[in-house]
Each structure stands twice: as C-alpha cells, then as structure tokens.
Design a protein around this motif. Structure first.
Motif, PDB file in Angstrom:
ATOM      1  N   ALA A  37       0.830  -1.200   0.000  1.00  0.00           N
ATOM      2  CA  ALA A  37       0.000   0.000   0.000  1.00  0.00           C
ATOM      3  C   ALA A  37       0.862   1.246   0.000  1.00  0.00           C
ATOM      4  O   ALA A  37       1.882   1.305   0.690  1.00  0.00           O
ATOM      5  CB  ALA A  37      -0.919   0.018   1.221  1.00  0.00           C
ATOM      6  N   GLN A  38       0.445   2.231  -0.765  1.00  0.00           N
ATOM      7  CA  GLN A  38       1.058   3.538  -0.694  1.00  0.00           C
ATOM      8  C   GLN A  38       0.583   4.259   0.558  1.00  0.00           C
ATOM      9  O   GLN A  38      -0.432   3.907   1.158  1.00  0.00           O
ATOM     10  CB  GLN A  38       0.727   4.348  -1.939  1.00  0.00           C
ATOM     11  N   ALA A  39       1.318   5.303   0.938  1.00  0.00           N
ATOM     12  CA  ALA A  39       0.999   6.007   2.173  1.00  0.00           C
ATOM     13  C   ALA A  39      -0.418   6.567   2.166  1.00  0.00           C
ATOM     14  O   ALA A  39      -1.076   6.638   3.211  1.00  0.00           O
ATOM     15  CB  ALA A  39       2.007   7.122   2.408  1.00  0.00           C
ATOM     16  N   SER A 279       4.518   2.190   5.881  1.00  0.00           N
ATOM     17  CA  SER A 279       5.823   2.525   5.314  1.00  0.00           C
ATOM     18  C   SER A 279       6.506   3.645   6.104  1.00  0.00           C
ATOM     19  O   SER A 279       5.866   4.579   6.576  1.00  0.00           O
ATOM     20  CB  SER A 279       5.667   2.947   3.849  1.00  0.00           C
ATOM     21  N   TRP A 280       7.820   3.530   6.227  1.00  0.00           N
ATOM     22  CA  TRP A 280       8.597   4.533   6.952  1.00  0.00           C
ATOM     23  C   TRP A 280      10.067   4.388   6.581  1.00  0.00           C
ATOM     24  O   TRP A 280      10.482   3.381   6.013  1.00  0.00           O
ATOM     25  CB  TRP A 280       8.432   4.380   8.468  1.00  0.00           C
ATOM     26  N   THR A 340      13.504   1.294  -6.045  1.00  0.00           N
ATOM     27  CA  THR A 340      12.799   2.467  -5.540  1.00  0.00           C
ATOM     28  C   THR A 340      11.502   2.061  -4.853  1.00  0.00           C
ATOM     29  O   THR A 340      11.121   2.626  -3.827  1.00  0.00           O
ATOM     30  CB  THR A 340      12.511   3.450  -6.685  1.00  0.00           C
ATOM     31  N   LEU A 341      10.813   1.072  -5.408  1.00  0.00           N
ATOM     32  CA  LEU A 341       9.561   0.604  -4.821  1.00  0.00           C
ATOM     33  C   LEU A 341       9.753   0.108  -3.391  1.00  0.00           C
ATOM     34  O   LEU A 341       8.864   0.249  -2.544  1.00  0.00           O
ATOM     35  CB  LEU A 341       8.977  -0.515  -5.675  1.00  0.00           C
ATOM     36  N   ALA A 342      10.925  -0.470  -3.120  1.00  0.00           N
ATOM     37  CA  ALA A 342      11.152  -1.054  -1.802  1.00  0.00           C
ATOM     38  C   ALA A 342      11.359  -0.003  -0.715  1.00  0.00           C
ATOM     39  O   ALA A 342      11.234  -0.309   0.475  1.00  0.00           O
ATOM     40  CB  ALA A 342      12.371  -1.971  -1.856  1.00  0.00           C
ATOM     41  N   ILE A 343      11.672   1.229  -1.089  1.00  0.00           N
ATOM     42  CA  ILE A 343      12.005   2.263  -0.100  1.00  0.00           C
ATOM     43  C   ILE A 343      10.819   2.510   0.828  1.00  0.00           C
ATOM     44  O   ILE A 343       9.718   2.837   0.389  1.00  0.00           O
ATOM     45  CB  ILE A 343      12.428   3.563  -0.802  1.00  0.00           C
ATOM     46  N   GLY A 344      11.061   2.318   2.097  1.00  0.00           N
ATOM     47  CA  GLY A 344      10.036   2.545   3.111  1.00  0.00           C
ATOM     48  C   GLY A 344       9.242   1.328   3.500  1.00  0.00           C
ATOM     49  O   GLY A 344       8.515   1.356   4.494  1.00  0.00           O
ATOM     50  N   ALA A 372       8.975   9.179  -7.480  1.00  0.00           N
ATOM     51  CA  ALA A 372       8.257   8.009  -7.980  1.00  0.00           C
ATOM     52  C   ALA A 372       6.791   8.007  -7.550  1.00  0.00           C
ATOM     53  O   ALA A 372       6.029   7.129  -7.957  1.00  0.00           O
ATOM     54  CB  ALA A 372       8.943   6.731  -7.499  1.00  0.00           C
ATOM     55  N   GLY A 373       6.413   8.966  -6.710  1.00  0.00           N
ATOM     56  CA  GLY A 373       5.023   9.064  -6.274  1.00  0.00           C
ATOM     57  C   GLY A 373       4.668   8.146  -5.141  1.00  0.00           C
ATOM     58  O   GLY A 373       3.488   7.882  -4.897  1.00  0.00           O
ATOM     59  N   ASP A 374       5.670   7.654  -4.395  1.00  0.00           N
ATOM     60  CA  ASP A 374       5.380   6.700  -3.326  1.00  0.00           C
ATOM     61  C   ASP A 374       6.388   6.863  -2.198  1.00  0.00           C
ATOM     62  O   ASP A 374       7.144   5.956  -1.896  1.00  0.00           O
ATOM     63  CB  ASP A 374       5.411   5.269  -3.868  1.00  0.00           C
ATOM     64  N   PHE A 375       6.415   8.047  -1.573  1.00  0.00           N
ATOM     65  CA  PHE A 375       7.345   8.166  -0.443  1.00  0.00           C
ATOM     66  C   PHE A 375       6.653   7.746   0.840  1.00  0.00           C
ATOM     67  O   PHE A 375       5.424   7.727   0.930  1.00  0.00           O
ATOM     68  CB  PHE A 375       7.970   9.561  -0.372  1.00  0.00           C
ATOM     69  N   PRO A 376       7.436   7.350   1.851  1.00  0.00           N
ATOM     70  CA  PRO A 376       6.853   6.704   3.031  1.00  0.00           C
ATOM     71  C   PRO A 376       5.869   7.585   3.795  1.00  0.00           C
ATOM     72  O   PRO A 376       5.895   8.822   3.707  1.00  0.00           O
ATOM     73  CB  PRO A 376       8.085   6.380   3.886  1.00  0.00           C
ATOM     74  N   ALA A 377       5.052   6.928   4.575  1.00  0.00           N
ATOM     75  CA  ALA A 377       4.138   7.648   5.454  1.00  0.00           C
ATOM     76  C   ALA A 377       4.912   8.467   6.475  1.00  0.00           C
ATOM     77  O   ALA A 377       4.536   9.599   6.801  1.00  0.00           O
ATOM     78  CB  ALA A 377       3.203   6.660   6.154  1.00  0.00           C
ATOM     79  N   VAL A 378       5.988   7.909   6.998  1.00  0.00           N
ATOM     80  CA  VAL A 378       6.807   8.576   8.016  1.00  0.00           C
ATOM     81  C   VAL A 378       8.251   8.581   7.545  1.00  0.00           C
ATOM     82  O   VAL A 378       8.801   7.520   7.231  1.00  0.00           O
ATOM     83  CB  VAL A 378       6.688   7.874   9.378  1.00  0.00           C
TER      84      VAL A 378
END
Length: 571
Positions: A37-39, A279-280, A340-344, A372-378
């Motif tokens: 899931a994205q943030a 994600s964080w 990049t997808l794995a970050i967080g 990439a449009g998917d940075f972590p929640a925290v």
C-alpha cells in the motif's frame, strides 16, 4: 505511476512476493499476504498521510528565535519585516537583555555577558558544551545563570563576548535565520518545546524515535560509568543496567568508532510501524557509502567543503543515526535498497529481510521515492553534516540552504496537500535559553546529576527503563533545554505560536495517534507523557493554504518555486 512489476526489478525472487489480480488492474504486490500500500491508503486520524521530520543539530530556542519577530535589518543583509498580527514569543526582552543573571553572576568570570546579537557574518561559531551534566549545572536549579561557566566556549580570533565563553549568550535574528523566521510567519511554531532529557545529540536522536535512553547494551567501550572527573556516555541506572547520557556510536555500523559502540533495548517507532505494515524510513546525508563526491571522497569518509566554515566536513556522523541503535531497524553495512519501490517498505520471507536496506537510506533515496510518487508515510531526515546546523562544523546558512531546498521540492508534489513537515533539533548545543521548565522525570546519580545540587536533578520517582521490570532508573532527568519546533503544512495554523508544552517524544506520540490508534511504546518511554502537537494544526478547514517558497541562500519569500527546485540532489 510506473507498473509495479517493472519497479520490482532487482528484488530477490521469492514465493512470498506475489502479484494478485485486483479489480482488473495489472496487479497489486502482496507482502507475506498483506497488500502493498502507498501512504495515501493507510488509515489516519488526521488528513496527514506523510510526515517528514527534518531533524537538525544543536540549537536552543533563544539562539534562533530569542528576538522574534523583531530583526535588526542592517544594510546588505536579507531583511525581515513581520506580518501584521504576528504573535510574540517567550523570548529575550527587558532585564534579560540588560541585566541578565549570566552577566551579573561573578562566577562566570570574564565570560559574564548579556545576550547579544550574532550577525550574519558570525554564522560560524564554536561548538558549546552540551553534555548532560554541564547543561544541568548551567541551569543552576532553575536560575539559568551559569551558562558561560559550564557550557560556554569561544571562537578563536573573535572579539568581545564572541571571543570568550560569553559567546554562549549569542542569538541570531531574522537576518541570518531568515528562512526559519519566514516559516514561522506563514505556518506554526512552538515556543514551549524541550528535549526530553538534558544532554547532547545521541540522547536527543533516541528520544525522537523511542522516547527512551534507558536500556543501553554495551558493544565495545573504553569508558567506565560517568564521573565528574572522567566524563563518559553512560551511567549505572541503579537497577543493574545502564542509561545513555552522552554521545556514542551505534553498534556494528561500519562507520562507527571501533572502540566505543552501544545498542539499545526496547522498541522504537519503526518497530510499531513495521507491525502494521506502514511505510517509513530514516534518510541520512552521507549514508550511501557507494557515492563519490565531487572532491573524490567516498565511503565513510565522504565529505563536503563549506565556504562558510572554510573546511571539508564528513557527511555522515554515526552517533546521529536514530535507528542504527536498534537491531530490528539497523542497516549496519549501509546496504542499498533493492529498488525504488522497496524504499520505506518491509519485505520479508520466513523472518529474513529480503530488502537489505531495512528502512535506512541515503538522502537521495528519499528524493527518488518522492519523485516516484510513493514516499513513506513517516520519514526522518538528517541533512549531510555540513548542513545540519551543528556549531563547530556547520552553521545556520548552510543549514538553511539544505532545509529550504528540500521543502521547496516537497511543496511542488501532488502529495503536498496531505503532508506535514516538522523541523526541530536534537539538543540545544548548550546555547543559552532563559526558559527553565520544572523537572517531571527526576534522576539521582551521585555524579552525573547536578541540577539541584550534588546527585540531585528534580524530585519524586523516576520512570522505569525498558529492562528494569518497572523499577525507576537514573540518567533520564528532564525535560531538559528548550529547542525550536516548527510545522510546515497546508494544515498548519498560520502565523501561529503554540504555548502548549511538547518535547521530542511528541513526534512519536503524533505518529502513534495518527497511524497507530494511540498505541504506546511502553517501558517508561516518554511518548506516554509527552504533549500533543495538535495545537499546531488546524484540521477544521480544507487544508488548502498555499505553499510558501523561499530562496535557499537568502531565506526570503519567493513568488514562485526557484529554478531547479523540482529536481534536487543531496549527498
């Protein structure tokens, strides 16, 4: 967004990572049966879906905001004029400027000084003494009158107070920390934020992610427990364990000192987020050891030249790295994320981490995830050392350039409407701050605690540590010193100063309340008692306050994003 299958290039092929058809789409990644899931998909108690914590180094509130919102505005420096209706702060005024107790107390000797303005040309100063015990001694039972004696250092070649231990009384105004003052103008700031305990960077970093400095596990040491004659980074906690009170490197980090390393027991906020598959990440300048800087440096010795401090500064400082102190969230070899997808995200198979980075990354990895449009929640952010604001090797001007560049970038993203940026600092560096706050968690180590006399810091019963079976432990006296704390967000109150007491552990509390239903870390961690950040926000409206873009060099307000700000690069 790019097809998720293509973004998985480089991931280890394992059976637990599968793509399942969903609603006719190309597929959603499953992680041990849990949908990726994205943030934006995570349930939150507020409209904030992305929290970005920019964690600076070594600034007291008075040092940056003591004269807010009144700037001197000398010719040739960026001007600052407060907006109409700007609220005042509990800062430096009246007798504090003309007959300060640090000036009238003869014990301060030749360093006795009233607070004085540091000019923009004095951006580079000495590092002051900010040890756990020295800060208590400077506050002198609440009189706050012995800063030159116990925490003051001088910059060689200076004149007047700048060249004596009285330098510790210096403060900047809106002509030097211009960006910070402009953020306070357009968003929200607290003038009642504190470190959770007295002491320097490592305790502050740990408080911001775990609310806890108890439960030290010594990996390697050349030190014995603290005494006034031989300063150390730990004390016996009184229950058979140790408490961290000063700086030391994290265990097993490939850049740590070989002779002095510790790990910490207990949980941090990353552990709680992992348990919910939220994600964080921790993103630190210099953490990517495979990068080579323009000056040819690489690995643990990567460095950047700063014209302001006139020297090269090593980018990565291990004892600032929050999550490296916990086995569950460390990346001791600085392994790179597999994609990049794995970050967080936590990608696991049979309790073995598939993605080697384990939530610890370089600063450019954060930029890549955002783009990439998917940075972590925290996200916890630490600038490369020359931009972290730490006196002695960094300065307000380099710090401003890094912070503004990052925020200008974030403000141009589609997710800015659901983002909050917190800017705060790990400790005060020992810089003078007049506001003493009563101790709520005491400590009674015979050597290290000196606030209220030998062996005494506060009164009452201390909180337990994570491994003390509920018994009180020493070494966590606080709250400590006052630090700045700002919120930049479409949801922040505008031109607002909060007087609600908060601390570093309030960051943890906000994350817990927003994403985790109020779950707490336990073990005597300060998140259970820390003040709430909610007074800094206004969630009653639409959250559509326009972004405020600043000039990275001058800190002044711009009418549009500066050129190149949509594609920044960090070290």
């Amino acid at each position: 967004m790019p097809n998720k299958v293509s973004m998985l290039a480089g991931l280890v092929a394992v059976s637990a990572l599968t793509l399942a058809a969903c609603g006719g789409s190309s597929g959603d990644l499953l992680i041990n049966g849990t949908p990726y899931a994205q943030a934006s998909a995570f349930s939150t108690a507020t409209p904030i879906k992305h929290l970005v914590v920019i964690y600076g180094e070594n600034v007291s509130f008075d040092h940056y905001f003591g004269s807010y919102p009144d700037a001197t505005n000398p010719a040739g420096e960026p001007a600052f004029t407060a907006l109409a209706g700007t609220p005042g702060v509990d800062g430096l005024a009246g007798a504090l400027l003309t007959s300060n107790p640090n000036f009238t107390n003869a014990k301060n000797g030749t360093g006795a000084s009233n607070p004085f303005r540091l000019d923009r040309t004095q951006a580079f100063t000495a590092d002051q003494n900010h040890a756990y015990t020295a800060e208590q001694q400077a506050y002198d039972g609440g009189a706050a009158d012995l800063f030159p004696l116990y925490t003051g250092h001088a910059t060689s070649g200076g004149s007047g107070a700048f060249g004596t231990t009285g330098q510790v009384m210096g403060y900047y105004d809106g002509n030097t920390v211009t960006a910070m003052w402009n953020y306070a103008q357009h968003d929200a700031m607290s003038d009642d934020a504190y470190t959770d305990t007295y002491g320097p960077s490592t305790p502050g970093a740990l408080e911001a992610v775990s609310g806890q400095t108890g439960g030290v596990q010594i990996v390697a040491t050349t030190k014995k427990p603290f005494t006034l004659a031989a300063y150390s980074y730990y004390i016996a906690d009184g229950q058979g364990g140790e408490t961290l009170i000063n700086d030391v490197d994290p265990g097993y980090d490939s850049c740590s000192s070989a002779t002095d390393q510790v790990m910490m027991s207990g949980q941090n906020i990353g552990d709680l987020l992992n348990a919910r598959n939220i994600s964080w990440g921790g993103f630190m300048g210099g953490f990517d050891l495979g990068t080579t800087n323009a000056n040819g440096t690489t690995g643990c010795k990567r460095s950047t030249y700063s014209a302001t401090v006139a020297q090269s500064v090593t980018d990565y400082i291990p004892h600032h790295n929050w999550f490296q102190y916990y086995k569950s969230t460390s990346n001791p070899t600085h392994a790179r994320p597999s994609s990049t997808l794995a970050i967080g995200h936590t990608l696991e198979l049979d309790d073995r981490t598939v993605d080697p980075a384990n939530h610890q990354y370089g600063l450019n990895d954060f930029v890549a995830a955002v783009k990439a449009g998917d940075f972590p929640a925290v996200s916890y952010i630490k600038m490369p050392a020359y931009q972290d604001g730490h006196a002695g090797y960094s300065d307000p001007l380099d710090e401003q350039a890094g912070v503004v560049t990052l925020i200008n970038f974030l403000e141009q993203q589609p997710d800015w409407s659901s983002t909050a940026v917190l800017i705060t600092w790990d400790d005060s560096d020992g810089w003078y701050d007049h506001k003493f706050t009563p101790v709520t968690n005491p400590s009674f180590d015979a050597q290290a605690d000196q606030l209220d006399g030998a062996g005494v810091c506060g009164s009452g019963t201390p909180l337990p540590g994570p491994s003390s079976s509920g018994k009180p432990v020493n070494g966590r006296c606080g709250p400590g010193t006052r630090i700045p704390f700002l919120v930049i967000s479409p949801w922040a109150k505008t031109n607002y100063v909060s007087h609600v007491p908060i601390s570093q552990a309030s960051i943890v509390r906000f994350i817990e309340d927003n994403w985790l239903g109020g779950q707490r870390l336990g073990g005597g961690a300060f998140d259970a008692t820390a003040g709430s950040l909610m007074d800094l926000f206004d969630f009653s409206g639409k959250g559509n306050a326009p972004p405020v873009y600043l000039d990275p060099a001058q800190g002044t307000v711009l009418s549009a994003p500066p050129s190149g700000s949509a594609n920044p690069s960090f070290l």
